[in-house]
Design an enzyme around this catalytic site. Structure first.
Site, short mmCIF file in Angstrom:
data_model
loop_
_atom_site.label_atom_id
_atom_site.label_comp_id
_atom_site.label_asym_id
_atom_site.label_seq_id
_atom_site.Cartn_x
_atom_site.Cartn_y
_atom_site.Cartn_z
N LYS A 1 0.85 -1.20 0.00
CA LYS A 1 0.00 0.00 0.00
C LYS A 1 0.88 1.25 0.00
CE LYS A 1 -3.98 2.00 2.51
NZ LYS A 1 -4.89 1.83 3.68
N SER B 1 -9.90 1.92 2.82
CA SER B 1 -9.00 2.68 2.00
C SER B 1 -7.98 1.85 1.23
CB SER B 1 -8.25 3.68 2.88
OG SER B 1 -7.39 3.01 3.78
N SER C 1 -10.15 -0.45 6.96
CA SER C 1 -9.53 -0.29 5.64
C SER C 1 -8.85 -1.52 5.07
CB SER C 1 -8.52 0.86 5.69
OG SER C 1 -9.18 2.09 5.71
#
Lengths: 483, 490, 94
Positions: B81, B156, B180
Site C-alpha cells: 500500500k 482505503s 480499511s
C-alpha cells in the site's frame, strides 16, 4: 502611587544527553546545518518517537533538586502549532501531567533567603533554528526569507516554570543564578546561554503595592543572558509603571528585549489567539515511575548549593557571603573543601581563594584545572603566615611564585631565605646597631617624640631584609629605648 | 494472458519455487506482465516497480538456489500500500501533497518482507491518506472492483485488495484504521486481517490516526494471510506502541481445527433492516462453523453501536495533528506564497483533497479550545465503555462473528456526495480499531449480482491465531475463496 | 452545539487551509451533519468512566541514550521544495 512588580520566570534548559529526546541523533552544538538529523527528528511521514531514558532520569533529578513532587503517572502531549522550526507542526511536550510539579527554590538575597515557588518542570523537545535572511538580515520582522536548520530540533528540554513570586529584577537575577548553579551541580545541562542551552522568558506585571490582584502581564522573550534578563525586567517594570501613571493600560502581549536599543519592544502580534489543541501523544506511552526509581535518583543527587552553603558557614566559620562565593561553583567548593582538610585555618584558606587566587585566575584567564599548585601548597602558605614564619607582605610574594611556578611555599621561603627572624638575640643585635647609628633619633624619642619609633622599626626591618618579626622588633626597641 | 501460476496461492507457488519448477524471475515477470496487461482495467497501482522487482527476484533466486534463509515468501511477488515508506521509491499516500516524496528509509514491515525474500511489484492505490471507504478519494486514479468494474473495491486499501483479487500480486500489505483492510477484503472476495494494535510495527506507516492504525495483510486464502502476518509481526524498538509478545507459527496454528471453540454472536451487528443478502450469508457461515464443531453463544456489545460516532471524533482529531506536518517546508508539494502563512495555506489547500480537508477540519474543531472535553474526551470515555463490552464478551467466547460490511460493493459516486453515508460503511469494523482487537474478513457468500460478501471474525488481543484457525476451518469447508473475478463491467 | 460558518472559518485558519465562500457553506453543512451524528455519544452516561487513550495497556517504553546514524545533509534536503545552502528556505515569517 507605589507599585509592586510581579514576575514569573520560564526557563528552558537543554539536557546534556548524548542523543535527542526521541531519536539517536547527537545533541552537539555548532555543527553544519542539517547534519544532525534523521527521519525521526526531521518529522518525516511514518516516523515515530521513542523516549530517551536518560532524559527522563535528568528531568526527575531536576524535579528533586527543585523540591518538586514527582508524578507517579506522567504522559506526553502534543502541542499543535505551525512554525517552520517545528518539523511535525506539533511539539511533543507535557500538558496536564508534568513529570515534576509544586516545588520551590530557596534563593539567597541580601536580605536573607527567599523561597520562590516552582509551578512545574516538564519534559519536551526543542525546535530547530531559523536564520532570518535577506532584507535587514538577522531580524525576524524585516527579513525577506528564513532558512531552517533542524540540528537542534528534538534535543530534550526541561521547562521550569516559577510561580509569580519574584518581586524585582534583582530577585529574578538571583533566582536565575541559583537555578543555573543547581542545574550545573546536578550535572544535567551545560547551561550555556550563548549556545542556547539555557533560555529564559519572563512574565512581568505591576500592581499597586498592597493590592492582591495581578496586573496585566507582558511576556518578555529573547533575553539571552542573565544580565539582559535583569535589564529587560527593570526596563519593563518602569515601562508598565509609567503607563499606569499616565492612566493608560498595559496590553497583554509578547515583547522582545532589544539589545541594541536597551528596551523591550512588542513582537508583531500574530493575527490569531493561540489554540494549541493539546492532546495525549498517541505515539508514546505513559511514564509510570516506581517509588524505587524516584528514590534512587534522589539518592544520586549531590549536596546542593543551598545545603552546602549552610554547611560551609557553620563548619568552617565562614560568613554567608563567603560561603555563597565558595559554593557558587561545585568545582570550587570541592577544591576548597579538599583544602580545608589540610589546615587548621579554613577561613584563612577561604580568604586566599577568594582574594589573590581568584584575582590572578581572572587576570590570567585560568580555571581550577589549570592551576600549577594544589590545595596542600596553599594551606602551607596559610600555615606559614599563622605560625609567624612570614608576614603578609612576604606571603603575597610567595603566593605569586607558587601561582606562577607551582613551587611549594616552604621552598620559596627557604630558597629566598625569607623566614621571619623571631630570635630575640638576633633582633637585639640589629636593634643595637640601628640605635648606635641613629643617636639623634634616639635623642628625639627620649625628648618625648615617641612617634619616631616607627622610623627605627623601619630601619631594623630594612637591616634584616624584611625578615625580622615586626612585633618583636617593636617590643625590643621599646624596651631598649625606655630603659 | 494470465499465467496459470498466477492462479496459485503463496503456499502453492512457494513449493514450486523451492522445487525449482519456476524461478522467481520467471514468476515475477509473469506477474508484472499480467499486472500491466490488466492494470488499465483495474488500476490497482500508483507506482509499478518493475526493475526493482526483477532485481529482488534475481536475489531471491540466489537464495532459493543456496537453500539458505528460504521462507514461504522468498521469490513471491507481492504489493505494498502506498502509505508504507519505501526507500528511494516514491510514497504518495495517494495524495497530490506527496506526489514527489521519496522516503530515505524503509518501513519496518517493508524491511521485514524484504528480509523474508518477498518481491514487491509496486505501490498500491488507496484513499488519500487512507481516508475513505471506496478508494475514490485517491488523487491519482479510481481502482475498480475486479468483480464488477463499475463498483468500488472498498477502501482505503482498495488497490491492495483489488490487486490480490485480480491476480496482479499473490498478496499485499494494507493498513486498517477503521476497516480499511477488512472492508475491501470483503468487497473484493479475499482474506484480509487487521492485527491487534501493537502486533505489527507502525514505523514507516504514514500515520492517519496513530492510536487506531495497524498494518495487515491481504491474501487469496487464510493460509497466505497467515504466512504474511508471520513475516511482518513482532516487536519493533522503533515503535513505542509495538508489543513485545511472542509470534506463533500462524500457518501451523491455522490448521488446528475448531472443535469446542466458542463463537460469540453479538445481536448489535445484526440490526433490523440490514441487507438481507449479507445477513443470510453471514448466518449461513455461522451455521457452517457450528457444524464444524464450534459452539455459538449470544453475546451483547451494547456500546459498540456508538463506535462509529466515537471513531469520527478520535480518528479525525489525531489525523488533524498527524497531517499538520505537510506544510511545504521539508518535502512534498509547495505552492509559493508571499509569506509563510500564505505558503502554508495555499500548499495545504492544493495538496489535500476534500475528504482529507473535511477530516482535518473536523478533528481541528474537536480538539479546539472549548470543544475538547465535549468531543475528544467524551469519545475516549466511550472508547473505554466499548472496550469493557468486548472484555466482558471475551470472558465467555473465543471469537466473535459478525458481518464485515453492511452491504456488498457499491457503485462509483454512489456515496461520495454524502460523507456520512460513506462513513456508515465502517459501522461494523471501527469498534475493533477503537479497542485495538484483531479482526479478519473471510469470503462467505455472493450477492445475486455477483458481488462478494465477507464474514468478520474478531479475536482477543494478540490471539490472531484463533481467528486464522476459525477462518481456515471455514474455508476448508467452503468454496467461496476459490471463485475468481471476471474483470467485467456489469 | 450547532456548527456555524464562523466556526468553520476559524478551524480553516487554525489548520492552515484555504477555502472559498461557497466551500465554507458546503463544509459547514457536511460537518454539521457529522457532528449531529456524533452527538449520540451523549446518550451514554460516562460520568464515572476514565478516558482510554491507548487501546492497549502499555507503559514505560524507553530507549538507551545511544547514538544512531544521521542522514547526510544531501539526504535530509533530498525532498526539500526549496533547499538553500544546506537549509530549508521558507518565505518571510512576518
Amino acid at each position: 502611587m507605589e507599585y509592586e512588580p510581579v514576575i514569573g520566570l520560564e526557563v528552558h534548559c537543554e539536557l546534556k544527553t548524548k542523543t535527542k529526546l526521541f531519536c539517536g541523533c547527537p545533541t552537539t552544538f555548532g555543527n553544519e546545518a542539517n547534519t544532525q538529523v534523521c527521519p525521526i527528528c526531521l518529522g518525516l511521514p511514518g516516523t515515530l518517537p521513542v523516549m530517551n531514558a536518560k532524559a527522563v532520569e535528568f528531568a526527575v533529578k531536576i524535579g528533586h533538586a527543585l523540591n518538586c513532587a514527582i508524578s507517579k503517572y506522567s504522559k506526553m502531549d502534543r502541542k499543535n502549532y505551525y512554525y517552520p522550526d517545528l518539523p511535525k507542526a506539533y511539539q511533543i511536550s507535557q500538558y496536564d501531567k508534568p513529570l515534576n510539579y509544586a516545588g520551590y527554590l530557596e534563593v539567597p538575597l541580601k536580605e536573607g533567603m527567599k523561597r520562590i515557588g516552582i509551578t512545574r518542570a516538564h519534559l519536551e523537545e526543542d525546535a530547530g533554528k531559523l536564520v532570518h535572511a535577506g532584507g535587514k538580515a538577522g531580524r525576524l520582522d524585516s527579513s525577506d526569507y528564513s532558512l531552517a536548520d533542524y540540528n537542534r530540533g528534538g534535543i530534550p528540554l526541561v521547562e521550569i516554570v516559577s510561580e509569580p513570586d519574584i518581586r524585582s529584577a534583582d530577585e529574578a537575577y538571583a533566582y536565575l543564578t541559583e537555578l543555573k548553579n543547581i542545574l550545573l551541580y546536578i550535572d544535567v545541562s551545560d547551561c550555556n546561554m550563548e549556545e542556547g542551552s539555557l533560555r529564559c522568558d519572563a512574565n512581568v506585571s505591576v500592581r499597586p503595592k498592597g493590592t492582591e490582584k495581578f496586573g496585566t502581564k507582558a511576556e518578555i522573550k529573547n533575553m539571552n543572558s542573565f544580565r539582559f534578563a535583569k535589564q529587560a525586567i527593570e526596563y519593563e517594570i518602569k515601562r508598565q509603571v509609567a503607563l499606569l501613571e499616565k492612566g493608560e493600560r498595559v496590553v497583554q502581549e509578547s515583547r522582545l528585549w532589544d539589545v541594541t536599543e536597551n528596551k523591550t519592544k512588542p513582537m508583531r502580534s500574530k493575527e490569531e489567539a493561540h489554540d494549541y489543541r493539546y492532546f495525549p501523544e498517541p505515539d508514546l506511552v505513559p511514564i509510570v515511575l516506581s517509588e524505587d526509581y524516584v528514590k534512587k535518583l534522589k539518592g544520586q543527587l549531590p549536596e546542593l548549593p543551598g545545603a552546602k552553603r549552610a554547611r560551609f558557614a557553620s563548619k568552617y566559620g565562614l560568613t554567608p557571603y563567603d560561603a555563597g562565593v565558595l559554593t557558587s561553583e561545585q568545582e570550587l567548593a570541592q577544591w576548597f573543601e579538599e583544602g580545608a582538610k589540610h589546615t587548621k585555618n579554613p577561613k584563612g584558606l577561604a580568604n586566599w581563594i577568594m582574594g589573590d587566587m581568584a584575582a590572578k585566575m581572572k587576570e590570567q584567564e585560568k580555571e581550577l584545572k589549570d592551576l600549577k599548585f594544589d590545595q596542600k601548597k596553599l594551606c602551607e602558605l596559610v600555615d606559614l603566615i599563622d605560625a609567624g614564619t612570614i608576614n603578609s607582605k612576604q606571603a603575597k610574594e610567595v603566593f605569586a611564585e607558587m601561582f606562577d611556578a607551582g613551587v611549594s611555599p616552604a621552598e620559596v621561603v627557604k630558597s629566598r631565605d625569607m623566614a621571619q627572624v623571631s630570635d630575640p638575640k638576633a633582633i637585639e643585635g640589629a636593634v643595637d646597631k640601628v640605635l648606635a647609628e641613629n643617636p639623634s633619633v634616639v635623642a628625639d624619642y627620649k625628648g618625648g617624640k615617641q612617634g619616631v619609633i616607627g622610623f627605627l622599626v623601619g630601619k631594623v626591618m630594612q637591616a634584616s631584609q624584611g625578615k625580622a618579626n615586626p612585633k618583636l622588633v617593636n617590643e625590643i626597641l621599646k624596651k631598649k629605648l625606655d630603659s | 494472458m494470465k499465467n496459470e501460476l498466477l492462479e496459485k496461492t503463496i503456499h502453492e507457488v512457494s513449493a514450486d519455487l523451492k522445487a525449482k519448477k519456476v524461478s522467481s524471475v520467471e514468476l515475477t515477470k509473469a506477474a508484472l506482465d499480467y499486472l500491466e496487461e490488466i492494470e488499465p482495467k483495474v488500476q490497482s497501482f500508483i507506482t509499478i516497480t518493475r526493475d526493482e522487482a526483477l532485481r529482488r527476484a534475481a536475489e531471491a533466486d540466489k537464495r532459493l538456489a543456496s537453500g539458505k534463509d528460504v521462507t514461504p515468501l522468498t521469490g513471491v511477488p507481492i504489493a505494498i500500500k502506498d502509505l508504507l515508506c519505501t526507500k528511494g521509491i516514491r510514497t504518495t499516500c495517494a495524495s497530490r501533497m506527496l506526489e514527489t516524496f521519496k522516503p530515505p528509509y524503509d518501513a519496518t514491515v517493508v524491511e521485514k518482507l524484504y528480509q523474508a525474500g518477498a518481491v514487491s511489484v509496486g505501490k498500491t492505490n488507496m484513499d488519500e491518506f487512507a481516508m475513505g471507504s471506496s478508494t475514490e478519494t485517491s488523487f491519482y486514479k479510481k481502482t475498480k472492483n475486479p468483480w464488477n468494474l463499475n463498483c468500488v473495491p472498498g477502501g482505503s486499501s482498495g488497490g491492495s485488495a483489488a490487486c490480490v483479487s485480480a491476480g496482479q500480486a499473490f498478496a499485499s500489505l494494507g493498513s486498517d484504521t477503521g476497516g480499511s483492510i477488512r472492508q475491501p477484503a470483503a468487497l473484493c472476495g479475499i482474506v484480509g486481517l487487521k492485527p491487534t494494535y501493537g502486533r505489527v510495527s507502525r514505523y514507516g506507516l504514514i500515520a492517519f490516526a496513530s492510536s487506531l492504525d495497524q498494518v495487515g495483510p491481504f491474501g487469496k486464502d487464510v493460509e497466505d494471510c497467515a504466512i504474511m502476518l508471520g513475516a511482518i509481526a513482532g516487536h519493533d524498538p522503533m515503535d513505542s506502541t509495538s508489543a513485545d509478545v511472542p509470534v506463533p507459527d500462524y500457518a501451523a496454528e491455522a490448521k488446528k481445527g475448531i472443535k469446542g471453540l466458542k463463537i460469540g454472536i453479538p445481536k448489535e451487528f445484526f440490526p433490523e433492516g440490514m441487507n438481507r443478502e449479507v445477513s443470510v450469508a453471514v448466518k449461513d457461515a455461522i451455521a457452517q462453523l457450528k457444524s464444524l464443531g464450534a459452539e455459538t453463544v449470544e453475546v451483547s456489545l451494547p456500546s459498540s453501536p456508538y463506535g462509529l460516532a466515537a471513531y469520527y471524533v478520535l480518528a479525525p482529531s489525531e489525523a488533524s495533528s498527524n497531517l499538520a506536518r505537510y506544510d511545504g517546508v521539508r518535502y512534498g508539494l509547495r505552492i509559493p506564497g508571499e509569506n509563510i502563512v500564505e505558503m502554508y495555506s495555499k500548499t495545504r489547500a492544493a495538496g489535500f483533497g476534500p475528504e482529507v480537508k473535511r477530516r482535518i477540519m473536523l478533528g481541528t474543531y474537536a480538539l479546539s479550545s472549548g470543544y475538547y472535553d465535549a468531543y475528544y474526551v467524551k469519545a475516549l470515555k466511550v472508547r473505554r465503555l466499548i472496550k469493557q463490552d468486548y472484555d466482558k464478551a471475551f470472558e465467555k467466547v473465543d471469537v466473535i462473528a459478525t458481518p464485515t460490511c453492511p452491504n456488498p460493493a457499491f457503485r462509483f459516486g454512489e456515496k461520495t456526495g454524502d460523507p456520512l453515508s460513506m462513513y456508515l460503511e465502517d459501522i461494523f469494523t471501527v469498534s475493533i480499531n477503537i479497542t485495538g482487537l484483531p479482526g479478519l474478513s473471510v469470503p462467505c457468500g455472493m450477492s445475486k449480482s455477483g458481488l462478494p460478501i465477507g464474514l468478520q471474525l474478531i479475536g482477543k488481543a494478540f490471539d490472531e491465531a484463533t481467528l486464522l484457525r476459525t477462518a481456515w476451518a471455514y474455508e476448508q469447508a467452503t468454496e467461496w475463496h476459490k471463485q475468481k473475478p471476471a474483470l467485467k463491467e456489469e | 452545539m450547532a456548527l456555524s460558518e464562523k466556526d468553520v472559518q476559524y478551524v480553516v485558519k487554525l489548520a492552515r487551509l484555504e477555502v472559498t465562500d461557497q466551500e465554507v457553506a458546503k463544509y459547514t453543512q457536511q460537518l454539521a451533519n457529522i457532528l449531529e451524528y456524533v452527538e449520540q455519544l451523549n446518550k451514554l452516561d460516562t460520568s464515572n468512566v476514565e478516558p482510554l487513550t491507548h487501546p492497549l495497556d502499555v507503559k514505560n517504553v524507553f530507549r538507551a541514550d545511544e547514538l544512531r546514524p544521521c542522514l547526510t545533509q544531501a539526504e535530509v534536503l533530498s525532498n526539500a521544495p526549496e533547499p538553500q545552502s544546506g537549509h530549508f528556505k521558507v518565505p518571510k515569517i512576518m
